[in-house]
Design a protein around this motif. Structure first.
Motif, PDB file in Angstrom:
ATOM      1  N   GLU A  69       9.613  27.857  49.237  1.00 14.95           N
ATOM      2  CA  GLU A  69      10.248  27.423  50.485  1.00 14.95           C
ATOM      3  C   GLU A  69       9.204  27.256  51.590  1.00 14.95           C
ATOM      4  OE1 GLU A  69      13.493  30.087  51.348  1.00 14.95           O
ATOM      5  OE2 GLU A  69      14.704  29.301  49.694  1.00 14.95           O
ATOM      6  N   ALA A  70       8.100  26.612  51.247  1.00 16.13           N
ATOM      7  CA  ALA A  70       7.037  26.346  52.212  1.00 16.13           C
ATOM      8  C   ALA A  70       7.477  25.279  53.208  1.00 16.13           C
ATOM      9  CB  ALA A  70       5.780  25.890  51.483  1.00 16.13           C
ATOM     10  N   ASP A  71       6.951  25.390  54.414  1.00 13.77           N
ATOM     11  CA  ASP A  71       7.196  24.390  55.453  1.00 13.77           C
ATOM     12  C   ASP A  71       6.043  23.394  55.551  1.00 13.77           C
ATOM     13  OD1 ASP A  71       9.613  25.762  56.573  1.00 13.77           O
ATOM     14  OD2 ASP A  71       8.123  27.310  57.015  1.00 13.77           O
ATOM     15  N   MET A  72       4.894  23.790  55.026  1.00  8.31           N
ATOM     16  CA  MET A  72       3.720  22.925  55.075  1.00  8.31           C
ATOM     17  C   MET A  72       2.903  23.109  53.805  1.00  8.31           C
ATOM     18  SD  MET A  72       0.457  22.940  57.754  1.00  8.31           S
ATOM     19  CE  MET A  72       1.398  22.287  59.141  1.00  8.31           C
ATOM     20  N   VAL A  73       2.432  21.986  53.252  1.00 11.63           N
ATOM     21  CA  VAL A  73       1.442  21.996  52.181  1.00 11.63           C
ATOM     22  C   VAL A  73       0.143  21.495  52.796  1.00 11.63           C
ATOM     23  CG1 VAL A  73       0.730  20.927  50.017  1.00 11.63           C
ATOM     24  CG2 VAL A  73       3.087  21.691  50.293  1.00 11.63           C
ATOM     25  N   LEU A  74      -0.890  22.314  52.678  1.00 11.08           N
ATOM     26  CA  LEU A  74      -2.189  22.039  53.285  1.00 11.08           C
ATOM     27  C   LEU A  74      -3.216  21.883  52.171  1.00 11.08           C
ATOM     28  CD1 LEU A  74      -4.157  21.960  55.716  1.00 11.08           C
ATOM     29  CD2 LEU A  74      -4.123  24.470  55.682  1.00 11.08           C
ATOM     30  N   VAL A  75      -3.853  20.704  52.086  1.00 10.78           N
ATOM     31  CA  VAL A  75      -4.722  20.403  50.953  1.00 10.78           C
ATOM     32  C   VAL A  75      -6.025  19.747  51.395  1.00 10.78           C
ATOM     33  CG1 VAL A  75      -2.813  20.134  49.313  1.00 10.78           C
ATOM     34  CG2 VAL A  75      -3.639  18.142  50.607  1.00 10.78           C
ATOM     35  N   HIS A  76      -6.957  19.685  50.449  1.00 13.77           N
ATOM     36  CA  HIS A  76      -8.200  18.940  50.628  1.00 13.77           C
ATOM     37  C   HIS A  76      -8.019  17.494  50.185  1.00 13.77           C
ATOM     38  CE1 HIS A  76     -12.390  18.049  50.931  1.00 13.77           C
ATOM     39  NE2 HIS A  76     -12.625  18.029  49.632  1.00 13.77           N
ATOM     40  N   HIS A  77      -7.311  17.280  49.088  1.00 16.06           N
ATOM     41  CA  HIS A  77      -7.057  15.936  48.566  1.00 16.06           C
ATOM     42  C   HIS A  77      -5.590  15.583  48.776  1.00 16.06           C
ATOM     43  CE1 HIS A  77     -10.422  17.163  45.606  1.00 16.06           C
ATOM     44  NE2 HIS A  77     -10.956  16.478  46.594  1.00 16.06           N
ATOM     45  N   GLY A  78      -5.331  14.735  49.739  1.00 21.15           N
ATOM     46  CA  GLY A  78      -3.964  14.287  49.997  1.00 21.15           C
ATOM     47  C   GLY A  78      -3.744  12.894  49.441  1.00 21.15           C
ATOM     48  N   TYR A  79      -3.117  12.042  50.261  1.00 22.03           N
ATOM     49  CA  TYR A  79      -2.769  10.683  49.829  1.00 22.03           C
ATOM     50  C   TYR A  79      -3.457   9.650  50.739  1.00 22.03           C
ATOM     51  CZ  TYR A  79       0.995  13.515  47.778  1.00 22.03           C
ATOM     52  OH  TYR A  79       1.709  14.481  47.108  1.00 22.03           O
ATOM     53  N   PHE A  80      -3.075   8.371  50.550  1.00 19.95           N
ATOM     54  CA  PHE A  80      -3.522   7.262  51.403  1.00 19.95           C
ATOM     55  C   PHE A  80      -5.035   7.029  51.319  1.00 19.95           C
ATOM     56  CE2 PHE A  80       0.133   9.329  53.558  1.00 19.95           C
ATOM     57  CZ  PHE A  80       1.072   8.327  53.338  1.00 19.95           C
ATOM     58  N   TRP A  81      -5.553   6.961  50.092  1.00 22.31           N
ATOM     59  CA  TRP A  81      -6.975   6.704  49.908  1.00 22.31           C
ATOM     60  C   TRP A  81      -7.279   5.218  50.073  1.00 22.31           C
ATOM     61  CZ3 TRP A  81      -9.930  10.879  49.782  1.00 22.31           C
ATOM     62  CH2 TRP A  81      -9.333  12.093  49.419  1.00 22.31           C
ATOM     63  N   LYS A  82      -8.491   4.916  50.528  1.00 23.14           N
ATOM     64  CA  LYS A  82      -8.926   3.528  50.698  1.00 23.14           C
ATOM     65  C   LYS A  82      -8.795   2.761  49.386  1.00 23.14           C
ATOM     66  CE  LYS A  82     -12.915   0.839  52.266  1.00 23.14           C
ATOM     67  NZ  LYS A  82     -14.337   0.905  52.735  1.00 23.14           N
ATOM     68  N   ASN A  83      -8.268   1.571  49.461  1.00 22.06           N
ATOM     69  CA  ASN A  83      -8.061   0.668  48.327  1.00 22.06           C
ATOM     70  C   ASN A  83      -6.970   1.140  47.368  1.00 22.06           C
ATOM     71  OD1 ASN A  83     -10.157  -1.030  49.226  1.00 22.06           O
ATOM     72  ND2 ASN A  83     -11.694   0.209  48.164  1.00 22.06           N
ATOM     73  N   GLU A  84      -6.228   2.180  47.747  1.00 30.05           N
ATOM     74  CA  GLU A  84      -5.104   2.637  46.926  1.00 30.05           C
ATOM     75  C   GLU A  84      -3.922   1.685  47.108  1.00 30.05           C
ATOM     76  OE1 GLU A  84      -2.335   6.038  48.213  1.00 30.05           O
ATOM     77  OE2 GLU A  84      -3.742   7.010  46.857  1.00 30.05           O
ATOM     78  N   PRO A  85      -3.164   1.349  46.057  1.00 24.73           N
ATOM     79  CA  PRO A  85      -1.978   0.498  46.230  1.00 24.73           C
ATOM     80  C   PRO A  85      -1.020   1.092  47.256  1.00 24.73           C
ATOM     81  CG  PRO A  85      -2.497   0.756  43.908  1.00 24.73           C
ATOM     82  CD  PRO A  85      -3.394   1.710  44.645  1.00 24.73           C
ATOM     83  N   ALA A  86      -0.462   0.236  48.103  1.00 22.29           N
ATOM     84  CA  ALA A  86       0.388   0.712  49.203  1.00 22.29           C
ATOM     85  C   ALA A  86       1.819   0.998  48.770  1.00 22.29           C
ATOM     86  CB  ALA A  86       0.392  -0.318  50.327  1.00 22.29           C
ATOM     87  N   SER A  87       2.249   0.455  47.652  1.00 20.28           N
ATOM     88  CA  SER A  87       3.648   0.609  47.247  1.00 20.28           C
ATOM     89  C   SER A  87       3.984   2.061  46.908  1.00 20.28           C
ATOM     90  CB  SER A  87       3.940  -0.272  46.028  1.00 20.28           C
ATOM     91  OG  SER A  87       3.088   0.065  44.950  1.00 20.28           O
ATOM     92  N   VAL A  88       5.172   2.489  47.334  1.00 19.73           N
ATOM     93  CA  VAL A  88       5.626   3.853  47.068  1.00 19.73           C
ATOM     94  C   VAL A  88       6.530   3.810  45.835  1.00 19.73           C
ATOM     95  CG1 VAL A  88       6.806   5.879  48.011  1.00 19.73           C
ATOM     96  CG2 VAL A  88       5.480   4.382  49.519  1.00 19.73           C
ATOM     97  N   THR A  89       5.895   3.859  44.669  1.00 20.48           N
ATOM     98  CA  THR A  89       6.610   3.762  43.398  1.00 20.48           C
ATOM     99  C   THR A  89       6.059   4.810  42.441  1.00 20.48           C
ATOM    100  OG1 THR A  89       5.034   2.107  42.582  1.00 20.48           O
ATOM    101  CG2 THR A  89       7.027   1.282  43.673  1.00 20.48           C
ATOM    102  N   GLY A  90       6.785   5.057  41.356  1.00 23.11           N
ATOM    103  CA  GLY A  90       6.300   5.929  40.303  1.00 23.11           C
ATOM    104  C   GLY A  90       5.958   7.323  40.778  1.00 23.11           C
ATOM    105  N   ILE A  91       4.747   7.790  40.437  1.00 24.33           N
ATOM    106  CA  ILE A  91       4.301   9.130  40.797  1.00 24.33           C
ATOM    107  C   ILE A  91       4.336   9.323  42.306  1.00 24.33           C
ATOM    108  CG2 ILE A  91       2.249  10.611  40.893  1.00 24.33           C
ATOM    109  CD1 ILE A  91       1.567   9.643  38.075  1.00 24.33           C
ATOM    110  N   LYS A  92       3.874   8.314  43.060  1.00 26.33           N
ATOM    111  CA  LYS A  92       3.860   8.429  44.524  1.00 26.33           C
ATOM    112  C   LYS A  92       5.286   8.599  45.067  1.00 26.33           C
ATOM    113  CE  LYS A  92       1.001   5.868  46.903  1.00 26.33           C
ATOM    114  NZ  LYS A  92       0.385   4.726  47.646  1.00 26.33           N
ATOM    115  N   HIS A  93       6.229   7.881  44.508  1.00 25.64           N
ATOM    116  CA  HIS A  93       7.622   8.019  44.945  1.00 25.64           C
ATOM    117  C   HIS A  93       8.136   9.428  44.687  1.00 25.64           C
ATOM    118  CE1 HIS A  93      12.009   7.942  44.152  1.00 25.64           C
ATOM    119  NE2 HIS A  93      12.006   7.248  45.283  1.00 25.64           N
ATOM    120  N   ARG A  94       7.851   9.974  43.515  1.00 25.57           N
ATOM    121  CA  ARG A  94       8.334  11.319  43.194  1.00 25.57           C
ATOM    122  C   ARG A  94       7.716  12.358  44.128  1.00 25.57           C
ATOM    123  NH1 ARG A  94       7.831   9.085  38.033  1.00 25.57           N
ATOM    124  NH2 ARG A  94       5.824  10.087  37.579  1.00 25.57           N
TER     125      ARG A  94
END
Length: 252
Positions: free
Chosen positions: A57-82
């Motif tokens: 029941e965390a309110d925040m996930v704090l990470v070193h490697h998140g999302y939105f990397w350069k040249n990453e596909p912008a569509s929110v599908t598949g793994i990204k959607h989940r």
């Protein structure tokens, strides 16, 4: 509980994040609950970490490697959607700090790898400490190639992959956590006996041998655990929140 934005602003200042031009978004990446009590840290915002956050029941996930990397596909599908559905469906904030967490002179990945290994930091070869990523310094004692690899193994609990570029004892060390294998030429030019990073490419073997510098791939994940743990602990020391680190095993 503490306002999410207050926590993000505090980390932004601590890490001097505005100094960095990065390949991703640093700071709040996915907005969740406005108030935060429980912060879960991990190296990478994979689904397994998100599932742990939901269970705790965390309110925040704090990470070193998140999302939105350069040249990453912008569509929110598949793994990204989940992943997004998990965060949004449970009102969990996702906060990520990439290069600012690598470079910090006290709680950064490079500083803490040096501390864990007992290496004396002299300077960074690619900028001032606090901004540069390629650290150089000396070990407490010169070690053979085999002894150096065993020391890495003991400290990181992961067997490194080593390329022996010469037969000299290893005393002068250059290091950069993560996927920094292509900094090996800078390390050799800087006078290092050995360069340590997280990953290795096919070309790295030949470069090490031809440059006359030994190289150890000690694990991208293994070399970048300490920074996010330290950031979470720092945050908990400054604010009335709960912090828990979860180590999702990764042999790379």
């Amino acid at each position: 509980m503490v306002a999410c934005q207050q926590l993000v602003d505090a980390m932004q200042d601590k890490l001097s994040a505005a100094r960095f031009k990065d390949f991703t978004i640093n700071g709040l990446q996915v907005e969740g609950n406005e108030r935060v009590q429980r912060v879960m840290t991990g190296v990478t915002a994979c689904q397994a970490l998100l599932d742990e956050a939901v269970a705790w029941e965390a309110d925040m996930v704090l990470v070193h490697h998140g999302y939105f990397w350069k040249n990453e596909p912008a569509s929110v599908t598949g793994i990204k959607h989940r992943r997004f559905a998990t965060l949004l469906g449970h009102d969990i904030n996702l906060v990520a700090w990439h290069l600012p967490l690598d470079a910090h002179p006290d709680i950064g990945n490079n500083a803490l790898l040096g501390k864990r290994m007992g290496w004396q930091v002299d300077k960074a070869l690619d900028g001032p400490l606090g901004q540069g990523l390629l650290y150089i310094g000396d070990a407490n004692q010169a070690l053979s190639h085999a002894e150096f690899g065993e020391h890495l193994h003991q400290q990181l609990q992961r067997p490194p992959l080593g390329i022996q570029g010469h037969s000299r004892p290893l005393k002068r060390i250059c290091w950069c956590t993560g996927a920094a294998q292509d900094m090996i030429e800078q390390a050799a030019e800087g006078g290092a006996d050995v360069f340590v990073s997280g990953e290795i490419s096919e070309r790295t073997t030949h470069l090490a041998r031809e440059l006359g510098i030994s190289y150890f791939a000690a694990g991208h994940h293994a070399t970048e655990r300490d920074g996010i743990i330290a950031l979470g602990e720092w945050l908990a020391s400054q604010f009335d929140i709960e912090h828990r680190f979860v180590d999702i095993d990764n042999p790379v």
